[in-house]
Design a protein around this motif. Structure first.
Motif, PDB file in Angstrom:
ATOM      1  N   UNK A 333       0.795  -1.146   0.000  1.00  0.00           N
ATOM      2  CA  UNK A 333       0.002   0.024  -0.050  1.00  0.00           C
ATOM      3  C   UNK A 333       0.774   1.092   0.177  1.00  0.00           C
ATOM      4  N   UNK A 334       1.909   1.323   0.831  1.00  0.00           N
ATOM      5  CA  UNK A 334       2.958   2.376   0.755  1.00  0.00           C
ATOM      6  C   UNK A 334       3.400   2.516  -0.868  1.00  0.00           C
ATOM      7  N   UNK A 335       3.825   1.456  -1.227  1.00  0.00           N
ATOM      8  CA  UNK A 335       4.334   1.439  -2.606  1.00  0.00           C
ATOM      9  C   UNK A 335       3.353   2.178  -3.627  1.00  0.00           C
ATOM     10  N   UNK A 336       2.093   1.669  -3.390  1.00  0.00           N
ATOM     11  CA  UNK A 336       0.968   2.148  -4.371  1.00  0.00           C
ATOM     12  C   UNK A 336       0.967   3.809  -4.212  1.00  0.00           C
ATOM     13  N   UNK A 337       0.951   4.228  -2.880  1.00  0.00           N
ATOM     14  CA  UNK A 337       0.857   5.645  -2.550  1.00  0.00           C
ATOM     15  C   UNK A 337       1.687   6.451  -3.008  1.00  0.00           C
ATOM     16  N   UNK A 338       3.137   5.815  -3.058  1.00  0.00           N
ATOM     17  CA  UNK A 338       4.238   6.659  -3.780  1.00  0.00           C
ATOM     18  C   UNK A 338       4.278   6.781  -5.187  1.00  0.00           C
ATOM     19  N   UNK A 339       3.684   5.643  -5.806  1.00  0.00           N
ATOM     20  CA  UNK A 339       3.663   5.548  -7.234  1.00  0.00           C
ATOM     21  C   UNK A 339       2.469   6.453  -7.701  1.00  0.00           C
ATOM     22  N   UNK A 340       1.236   6.723  -7.129  1.00  0.00           N
ATOM     23  CA  UNK A 340       0.218   7.675  -7.211  1.00  0.00           C
ATOM     24  C   UNK A 340       0.790   9.174  -6.987  1.00  0.00           C
ATOM     25  N   UNK A 341       1.525   9.374  -6.103  1.00  0.00           N
ATOM     26  CA  UNK A 341       2.087  10.665  -6.027  1.00  0.00           C
ATOM     27  C   UNK A 341       2.947  11.137  -7.012  1.00  0.00           C
ATOM     28  N   UNK A 342       3.911  10.138  -7.283  1.00  0.00           N
ATOM     29  CA  UNK A 342       4.834  10.522  -8.450  1.00  0.00           C
ATOM     30  C   UNK A 342       4.224  10.445  -9.720  1.00  0.00           C
ATOM     31  N   UNK A 343       3.331   9.790 -10.127  1.00  0.00           N
ATOM     32  CA  UNK A 343       2.208   9.678 -11.264  1.00  0.00           C
ATOM     33  C   UNK A 343       1.802  11.136 -11.475  1.00  0.00           C
ATOM     34  N   UNK A 344       0.924  11.563 -10.231  1.00  0.00           N
ATOM     35  CA  UNK A 344       0.275  12.932 -10.238  1.00  0.00           C
ATOM     36  C   UNK A 344       1.569  13.960 -10.614  1.00  0.00           C
ATOM     37  N   UNK A 345       2.649  14.022 -10.002  1.00  0.00           N
ATOM     38  CA  UNK A 345       3.497  15.082 -10.120  1.00  0.00           C
ATOM     39  C   UNK A 345       3.992  15.100 -11.664  1.00  0.00           C
ATOM     40  N   UNK A 346       4.037  13.852 -12.186  1.00  0.00           N
ATOM     41  CA  UNK A 346       4.543  13.682 -13.712  1.00  0.00           C
ATOM     42  C   UNK A 346       3.689  14.309 -14.522  1.00  0.00           C
ATOM     43  N   UNK A 347       2.540  13.885 -14.262  1.00  0.00           N
ATOM     44  CA  UNK A 347       1.191  14.538 -15.244  1.00  0.00           C
ATOM     45  C   UNK A 347       0.402  15.653 -14.975  1.00  0.00           C
ATOM     46  N   UNK A 348       0.481  16.223 -13.851  1.00  0.00           N
ATOM     47  CA  UNK A 348      -0.365  17.405 -13.555  1.00  0.00           C
ATOM     48  C   UNK A 348      -0.325  18.469 -14.431  1.00  0.00           C
ATOM     49  N   UNK A 349       0.918  18.824 -15.263  1.00  0.00           N
ATOM     50  CA  UNK A 349       0.724  19.922 -16.073  1.00  0.00           C
ATOM     51  C   UNK A 349       0.427  19.314 -17.665  1.00  0.00           C
ATOM     52  N   UNK A 350       0.079  18.117 -17.680  1.00  0.00           N
ATOM     53  CA  UNK A 350      -0.187  17.619 -18.821  1.00  0.00           C
ATOM     54  C   UNK A 350      -1.340  16.812 -19.258  1.00  0.00           C
ATOM     55  N   UNK A 351      -2.073  16.443 -18.163  1.00  0.00           N
ATOM     56  CA  UNK A 351      -3.595  15.967 -18.172  1.00  0.00           C
ATOM     57  C   UNK A 351      -4.338  16.851 -17.624  1.00  0.00           C
TER      58      UNK A 351
END
Length: 491
Positions: A333-351
């Motif tokens: 669950x910790x790994x998934x939360x980290x992935x979600x935060x990274x994915x959001x940061x990667x995409x926040x200006x693109x999606x």
């Protein structure tokens, strides 16, 4: 005649450049250091990516490393016998030498390794594609004794008789030395690829030992087989549907004229769910001018689509935590939360924002199947953990062999049982192979994939670059590890 390039005398960049243009060469090393072994593994990865077979990398890599290290061990053994004036073909000398060699291998490996070049020992490896078969060769200039040939043949024969990884582990665990485990695992891996012992050929004459791993380009992994273990299907069937109040909320969300006040009354019965919704509404995803503190305001802020997404994430976590009380779950669950935060940061200006909502929840759920995969075989995995650690065998590889199904497939089955939207199922199914996702979901799946790579390799940009497939590198316009560093630095 193949050209031979020395790892010691050639730069890695030069070897990669030659490698990508022409396979008609061999790479030679004397010591096979950890760095050299890792580099050879990188070349193998690049080759498999180029021929579209990177999905079997974990399997082939294990066999490749096993044979490489056996070649080095064979050279070290000959060197030890030479320096101790023992004749390796003499039965008494062999018995005497082997007792002390095993001790020396543990305590003085570095010392003997440094002496290998002086005595002219080498390991050569090459890659060739002939008649749609990839042949990976490993050669070392130490010939096998009759005793060694017998041991190898016996291990291969024994491996073919094991019906499962469990049988093999029990046998090896009962052997105090764990002898032959690597070779046995290699044969079991070939079985998982629908191949057999004839795809691993070990030959020795009076000068060299030559090993060949033969992989047909048509090879498929267990992931692509229709056969799924009955235990996993049975377990998925036994997992309950979402709790009654969660299903009530889902049914209310089907109504276009839903009353937010009535919906809030049902949600607020679950304190943990209420807290999660309010926390989500105050996240950077929603640019609120004041802190949201009430559940009705939180639902208005995130919208009904946002609430639907949270319900899928919350319901899944609640059921799995209650059913599988294992400490490993929190790590996932910790790994998934980290992935979600990274994915959001990667995409926040693109999606667009509604896509960001979907991306965040999809990333939270991408490893849904890993929880079930670990829980089902936790007793078995625990029992072999020590020997895997001692022999440096990846537990993930053992899980693949033991289960015959990967965590993405398991997660997809569970998501379908719970009637997840197609997007979430697509992410769970393809977060390791985004190029296979549906066209309308590709952006989200690629961002989850990239975020997962970053999280898994903790800013090791070379490793992230090596492990990303060509389609993903092209999608993010990545040409070098430095390109990844620049992206991560801007998160």
């Amino acid at each position: 005649m193949k050209n031979v390039f020395s790892i010691d005398k050639s730069s890695h960049e030069q070897l990669i450049d030659v490698f990508l243009k022409d396979l008609n060469f061999q790479i030679e090393c004397s010591k096979l250091t950890v760095e050299e072994e890792d580099f050879l593994n990188i070349l193998l990865k690049k080759l498999l990516i180029n021929i579209g077979k990177d999905n079997v990398f974990d399997y082939i890599s294990y066999i490749y490393r096993e044979i490489l290290n056996n070649a080095k061990k064979g050279n070290l053994k000959r060197l030890y016998f030479i320096e101790n004036n023992l004749t390796i073909t003499n039965k008494d000398d062999y018995s005497k030498g082997m007792i002390n060699f095993k001790k020396a291998l543990i305590s003085e490996t570095d010392k003997f390794t440094e002496s290998l070049p002086e005595q002219g020992f080498y390991i050569k490896t090459g890659y060739t594609i002939i008649d749609d078969i990839l042949e990976i060769t490993i050669e070392n200039n130490s010939c096998l004794t009759n005793e060694e040939k017998k041991v190898i043949n016996d291990k291969i024969q024994n491996a073919t008789e094991f019906k499962s990884i469990e049988d093999a582990m029990i046998t090896v665990t009962n052997n105090p030395e764990g002898a032959g485990l690597g070779l046995i695992i290699s044969i079991l891996i070939l079985k998982k690829l629908n191949l057999d012992q004839n795809n691993l050929i070990i030959f020795s004459d009076d000068r060299i030992t030559h090993s060949t791993i033969k992989i047909p380009l048509s090879v498929t992994t267990a992931e692509n087989q229709e056969f799924i273990k009955d235990t996993i299907l049975s377990e998925i069937e036994d997992i309950p549907q979402f709790p009654e109040h969660i299903m009530q909320i889902q049914n209310m969300l089907l109504n276009d004229n839903i009353d937010i006040k009535e919906l809030s009354k049902v949600v607020i019965r679950d304190a943990a769910l209420t807290g999660r919704i309010i926390k989500f509404s105050n996240s950077p995803l929603y640019l609120t001018y004041r802190e949201v503190s009430s559940i009705s305001d939180a639902i208005k802020t995130i919208g009904l689509s946002g609430l639907k997404s949270i319900i899928y994430s919350y319901g899944s976590e609640k059921i799995l935590k209650e059913r599988y009380k294992t400490e490993k779950l929190q790590g996932i669950f910790t790994h998934c939360n980290n992935v979600a935060n990274i994915a959001f940061s990667l995409a926040k200006k693109k999606l667009h924002r509604h896509l960001l909502e979907n991306l965040y929840i999809a990333a939270l759920l991408h490893d849904l199947g890993k929880i079930l995969a670990i829980a089902i075989d936790e007793t078995f995995i625990t029992s072999i953990n020590k020997i895997c650690h001692d022999k440096e065998i990846s537990l993930s590889l053992i899980e693949k062999i033991a289960q015959g199904i990967n965590h993405r497939t398991i997660g997809g089955l569970l998501a379908r049982k719970w009637n997840f939207p197609d997007l979430l199922i697509d992410v769970i199914d393809n977060h390791h192979s985004p190029e296979k996702s549906h066209e309308e979901n590709k952006d989200i799946v690629y961002f989850v994939y990239f975020a997962n790579c970053i999280e898994n390799h903790n800013k090791d940009y070379e490793k992230i670059y090596t492990n990303m497939n060509k389609e993903s590198l092209d999608f993010f316009r990545i040409n070098t590890p430095d390109d990844i560093k620049k992206i991560v630095d801007h998160l």
